[in-house]
Structures are given as C-alpha cells and as structure tokens.
Design a protein around this motif. Structure first.
Motif, short mmCIF file in Angstrom:
data_model
loop_
_atom_site.label_atom_id
_atom_site.label_comp_id
_atom_site.label_asym_id
_atom_site.label_seq_id
_atom_site.Cartn_x
_atom_site.Cartn_y
_atom_site.Cartn_z
N LEU A 94 -8.40 -0.26 1.87
CA LEU A 94 -9.55 -1.15 1.78
C LEU A 94 -9.84 -1.56 0.35
O LEU A 94 -10.10 -2.73 0.06
CB LEU A 94 -10.78 -0.46 2.40
CG LEU A 94 -12.09 -1.25 2.36
CD1 LEU A 94 -11.97 -2.53 3.18
CD2 LEU A 94 -13.24 -0.41 2.88
N GLU A 95 -9.80 -0.60 -0.58
CA GLU A 95 -10.21 -0.86 -1.94
C GLU A 95 -9.08 -1.33 -2.85
O GLU A 95 -9.33 -1.95 -3.88
CB GLU A 95 -10.86 0.39 -2.55
CG GLU A 95 -12.11 0.84 -1.82
CD GLU A 95 -12.81 2.00 -2.51
OE1 GLU A 95 -13.60 2.66 -1.85
OE2 GLU A 95 -12.56 2.22 -3.70
N CYS A 96 -7.82 -1.04 -2.50
CA CYS A 96 -6.73 -1.28 -3.44
C CYS A 96 -5.72 -2.31 -2.96
O CYS A 96 -4.80 -2.65 -3.71
CB CYS A 96 -6.01 0.04 -3.76
SG CYS A 96 -7.10 1.35 -4.36
N SER A 97 -5.82 -2.80 -1.71
CA SER A 97 -4.83 -3.74 -1.20
C SER A 97 -4.83 -5.04 -1.99
O SER A 97 -3.82 -5.73 -2.08
CB SER A 97 -5.10 -4.03 0.29
OG SER A 97 -4.79 -2.91 1.08
N ARG A 98 -5.98 -5.38 -2.58
CA ARG A 98 -6.02 -6.64 -3.34
C ARG A 98 -5.16 -6.60 -4.58
O ARG A 98 -4.86 -7.63 -5.17
CB ARG A 98 -7.48 -6.95 -3.72
CG ARG A 98 -8.16 -5.79 -4.46
CD ARG A 98 -9.61 -6.08 -4.67
NE ARG A 98 -10.30 -4.96 -5.29
CZ ARG A 98 -11.59 -4.93 -5.56
NH1 ARG A 98 -12.33 -5.97 -5.28
NH2 ARG A 98 -12.15 -3.88 -6.12
N PHE A 99 -4.76 -5.37 -5.03
CA PHE A 99 -3.91 -5.25 -6.21
C PHE A 99 -2.44 -5.21 -5.86
O PHE A 99 -1.59 -5.07 -6.74
CB PHE A 99 -4.25 -3.98 -7.00
CG PHE A 99 -5.70 -3.87 -7.39
CD1 PHE A 99 -6.38 -4.97 -7.89
CD2 PHE A 99 -6.40 -2.68 -7.25
CE1 PHE A 99 -7.69 -4.88 -8.25
CE2 PHE A 99 -7.71 -2.58 -7.62
CZ PHE A 99 -8.38 -3.70 -8.12
N SER A 100 -2.07 -5.24 -4.58
CA SER A 100 -0.69 -4.93 -4.20
C SER A 100 -0.13 -6.00 -3.29
O SER A 100 -0.84 -6.86 -2.78
CB SER A 100 -0.63 -3.58 -3.48
OG SER A 100 -1.23 -3.69 -2.19
N LEU A 101 1.18 -5.91 -3.14
CA LEU A 101 1.88 -6.71 -2.16
C LEU A 101 2.06 -5.89 -0.89
O LEU A 101 1.93 -4.66 -0.90
CB LEU A 101 3.24 -7.15 -2.71
CG LEU A 101 3.20 -7.99 -3.99
CD1 LEU A 101 4.59 -8.30 -4.47
CD2 LEU A 101 2.42 -9.28 -3.78
N ARG A 102 2.40 -6.57 0.20
CA ARG A 102 2.56 -5.88 1.47
C ARG A 102 3.72 -4.89 1.40
O ARG A 102 4.76 -5.16 0.83
CB ARG A 102 2.79 -6.92 2.58
CG ARG A 102 2.89 -6.31 3.97
CD ARG A 102 2.97 -7.40 5.00
NE ARG A 102 3.15 -6.85 6.32
CZ ARG A 102 2.18 -6.44 7.10
NH1 ARG A 102 0.95 -6.50 6.67
NH2 ARG A 102 2.41 -5.96 8.31
N LYS A 103 3.50 -3.71 1.98
CA LYS A 103 4.48 -2.61 2.06
C LYS A 103 4.79 -1.99 0.70
O LYS A 103 5.75 -1.24 0.55
CB LYS A 103 5.79 -3.10 2.70
CG LYS A 103 5.64 -3.64 4.12
CD LYS A 103 5.14 -2.58 5.08
CE LYS A 103 5.08 -3.11 6.51
NZ LYS A 103 4.61 -2.08 7.45
#
Length: 535
Positions: free
Chosen positions: A469-478
């Motif tokens: 929830l909090e960190c997906s905006r910093f990453s790519l999928r998988k």
C-alpha cells in the motif's frame, strides 16, 4: 505557387472537397497551419499544408506522407490526434489534426516565468507519457521544445498537454550518420534542445527526446535554459562541454527537492549511456522523487500497540486459595477475640467447641483446622486442661474437611496427631502453607525459545499488505525488495535494512520503514532474519 507577400491565397479555399480553410493559426519550418472546417459535418479541424517549395520536391512529399502515416498510429490522450492526410489535384500536400484551443508552453513560460516544481513536474510527466506512446510505435520526435507542447483546459485541469508535430519533418534514417530533412544548417532540431550526439553526427535514438525533455524541465523549474550561448555555435558548444547548475541551486527559493535535481541532471547527461534508458524509466524516477518529497512532509504513522502480555497459567486459582485462607484466618482470630472478651469461661469453651463447625462452611475446605489448633495457644495456661478435652471433636473432624497434601500414606499420620501436641500443630501448619509457597512459581531461567523462520515469515506476511500500500508507488510491478531484519529479545524490530539492488533506494527505505513497525513475540535473545517482498 503564390507570392510570398500579400494575403494568403488559400484562405477560403476547400481542400480535397472536404476542408474549408478559414484562417492562419501558425507557421512551421515546412508549412502553414490553418483553422478549417469539415464542410459536411461542420467540425473544426487544424490543417497543416506543406509549403509550395517543399511540395515540389518528391522526397520531401514522400517523407511528409510517410511520417504522417506513422504519427497517425499513435493513440494517446496527450498526443494530438491526426485524422486525415493527402494531396490535392494541384499538388498541395496536407495533414489534418484535431483543433485545439489554448497556448503552447513557450507562451506560458514567457508570461509566468518559472513554475512551482510540482506543477512543472505534472506537465513534464504528461509530455513523457506522450513520448512513451510514440516510442512504442518506433517514432522519435527529435524536435521537443515548448512550442510543440500545447496547453489546453480539460475539465478542471488547466495544464492538460498535447504534444504536436510527431515526425512531420524529423526523419529517422537507417544509416549511421543522420541526414537533415531540410536544407539549412545541416542540424536537425532546435539548438537549445538538441542532444550532444546529434551535434556529433551520431545516429539518434529515443534518448535524444529524453535529453530535450530534460532541457524543458530545467527551463520550467528555473525560468531559463541550462545551455544558451550568445550564438548558434556557443550554444552547441555548451551542450558538449558545459555542466548545468542543479535547479535547486539555480533557484533556491523554489525549494526544489534534491531527488528532482537528480532526475533533471541525469536526463541532461552528455553521454547518452548515462541517461535513462527509456522515457518510461525517466517517468518512474520522477514519480518516485515526488513521492519521496510527499513522504518527507507527511507525519510518520503511529506505532502499533504492543499485544497484551499473556498471563501465566495456574496463577489465578492459587492466588484465590491464598486470599481465601488469609480471610479465614482473620475471621477466626476476630471471632476468638470477641468470644474471649464478652463471654464467660464456660461460654468461651462452648464457642471453641463450636468453632470448627463455622470453619467447615467455606468453599475452600483445606484450611479450617488451623484456627482451632491455634486457639488453645492463645488461652491462659491455667485453662489448658479444660479446653483440650473440648477441642478433641473438632480435631477429629478436621481430616474429613481437608484433602491430602502429601503422597499416599502420609495423610493418616498427620490426622492422628494429638490436639495438644505442638509437633502435630507445626506439621499441619507447614502442610497448610505449602499451597501459598507454590502459588508463584518462577519462570524458567532459560526464557522463551528462539524465533522460528515460520513465525518470522508470518509476521512479515502481516505487514506485506502495508508494504504494497505504502511503497508500490516507488516500484515497478513484480519488483523484489530483500530486507535484513534484526529482532530484539522483546519482540520489537531493532533495525531493518534493504539489501542488494534496492540498498539505499527510495523503495528499499520505504519497505524498511514499514517493516520496523512489526512486532513479534519475546525471545531469549535478539536474532537476525531476511525476507523478500514482491511488489
């Protein structure tokens, strides 16, 4: 075909029996753009007509039409929509686009100057999205500049961007050396936005657009271009040799984050291998920089409350027995004192004889005989011979009211002690006191066992949802992030550090911050574990 001076002879004419040209709205390097109307459906459109000089050159016409076909394949909300292209009977070549009302970014910058960094970043992300759609179709713009970015209002957004002129006159050759599409300086693009490799005559790729977007971003943030000499050649030399000043230093009052500085300066790298490999990678880095700035302003989440301490089993019943025994002793003592003070000797003897009946009534029958044995000790020595015979019946009744406290065979020895015998009284007192001693067993010195891998994995799985929830905006999928976690003896996470490729990254630090809020069970000593989160 028509004189250079004087009114435009095409105004009022209808091209290909479909588009009536109403007025001139702009001039380009190869043609003129008109506001027109489709004569059948009355829809306003923009028509770009190739100039007469270029229309007479077959190679220019072929390039114009080929690039128009390629650009029409792009379907994206931030790209101007090309709806038609063709030629007229008298040799005019034209291209039809959607009609836009607004202004280009160059006019916005001239009027407003440097923009707030968040507004500039939002505009640049739209430009990058348009370029990503074009690059996916194999189209490189190669002339990105504010004049080719049109700002319109869409809904409540006054900064909606449409990118224009995709590949209209910017031809990608298959040879290693690029040839210009028009006679002039021999250099494609605008000098202030041209990438160093184009100046060196190298074959272009999508990274020339990334460089131009970096120049535009710098201009929007600071209010001036990073490379602008007094002449054409001095500007090109600055692209090749000069290092730009970070935007946060060029405009300190704007409070531009260092993470945004990094994104801009990497896009402006002289060596294209040092830039972002794709425009999508550039967009992801910019979004991560914005999220990092937002996280610095947001208050940290409150720590989770620790779980309640488990109560040791077997304590409550023993405490209740001890309290009941204490109350019974106090009650018997008070009864004996009152009897001694207010009654005659015969009445006192009567009270002593009946005391065990009262003592046998409580629910906890293990300790009723103790007050009876103590009572004769409190009486005067002279009265002991008379009291002892009367106290025999309650002493004989005591074994019926109490449960054996020792191993088999020993209870009979305790119950046959003489009422006046001090040894029997002492034995009973010691036996009665045993439950109180056992009421608070000490915890094992070794403490709870070590934390197992399964318990640690279960705890990490519980925080996994918060990590996404909090960190997906910093990453790519998988994308995977491995964190090394040190758990203290009290079950709290003492440290969490990202490892591997995410060590020190914004994504790794975000995951570590969430993991630090986890709470595990207490153990004998601290322990170190690893866990990999998949975003």
């Amino acid at each position: 075909m028509w004189p250079a001076d004087g009114p435009d002879p095409l105004l009022g004419h209808t091209l290909a029996d479909r588009y009536r040209l109403e007025r001139v709205i702009g001039h380009g390097g190869m043609g003129t753009v008109y506001r027109a109307e489709h004569v059948v459906i009355r829809k306003p459109v923009a028509v770009k007509v190739l100039d007469a000089a270029h229309s007479e050159r077959r190679t220019e016409v072929e390039r114009f039409l080929n690039e128009a076909r390629a650009a029409s394949k792009i379907r994206h909300e931030n790209v101007v929509d090309i709806t038609d292209f063709g030629s007229t009977g008298d040799g005019l070549v034209f291209l039809v686009m959607e009609y836009l009302e607004g202004e280009d970014l160059s006019s916005t910058s001239e009027r407003e100057g440097a923009l707030p960094w968040r507004r500039a970043a939002a505009i640049v992300l739209q430009i990058a999205a348009a370029l990503e759609a074009a690059h996916a179709q194999g189209i490189i713009h190669r002339d990105m500049k504010p004049e080719n970015c049109f700002r319109i209002r869409r809904g409540n957004d006054p900064d909606f961007i449409k990118v224009l002129d995709f590949g209209i006159a910017k031809i990608i050759e298959d040879s290693d050396v690029e040839r210009p599409s028009s006679a002039g300086s021999g250099l494609l693009g605008t000098p202030e936005y041209v990438a160093p490799e184009l100046i060196r005559g190298l074959k272009p790729d999508a990274r020339v657009d990334i460089y131009a977007v970096g120049v535009m971003f710098y201009d929007l943030l600071v209010g001036k271009l990073p490379f602008a000499g007094e002449s054409f050649m001095s500007t090109l030399t600055a692209h090749l040799m000069q290092q730009p000043q970070p935007p946060s230093q060029a405009r300190p009052a704007a409070q531009i984050p260092e993470a945004v500085d990094y994104v801009v300066l990497r896009a402006l790298a002289k060596d294209r291998d040092q830039r972002y490999a794709t425009i999508g990678e550039f967009s992801a880095a910019l979004r991560a920089a914005i999220a990092e700035a937002d996280a610095a302003l947001a208050p940290p989440p409150p720590p989770l409350p620790p779980p309640p301490e488990p109560e040791p089993s077997g304590i409550r019943p023993r405490v209740a027995i001890a309290v009941g025994a204490a109350i019974l002793l106090v009650f018997s003592a008070v009864l004996w004192t009152m009897a001694k003070r207010f009654y005659t000797k015969e009445q006192v003897t009567q009270a002593v004889a009946t005391a065990p009946v009262i003592a046998a009534a409580p629910v906890l029958p293990a300790l009723p005989a103790a007050p009876v044995n103590e009572a004769p000790k409190a009486a005067p020595v002279a009265e002991a011979p008379k009291v002892a015979p009367v106290a025999e019946p309650p002493v004989e009744a005591a074994p019926q009211a109490r449960e054996p406290a020792g191993p088999a065979g020993e209870p009979a020895a305790e119950t046959t002690a003489e009422p006046g015998s001090e040894t029997g009284a002492e034995a009973e007192t010691e036996t009665e006191a045993e439950p109180a001693v056992r009421a608070a067993p000490k915890s094992p010195k070794s403490g709870p066992g070590p934390l197992t891998a399964g318990e640690f994995a279960a705890a990490m799985n519980k925080v996994g949802a918060r990590v996404k929830l909090e960190c997906s905006r910093f990453s790519l999928r998988k994308m995977e992030v491995t964190v090394q976690v040190v758990v203290g003896a009290d079950g709290a996470v003492k440290s969490a550090e990202p490892t591997g490729s995410q060590a020190g990254s914004t994504l790794g630090n975000c995951v570590a911050r969430v993991v630090k809020t986890a709470l595990l069970r207490p153990t004998r000593a601290k322990s170190t574990h690893r866990h990999t989160f998949t975003m």
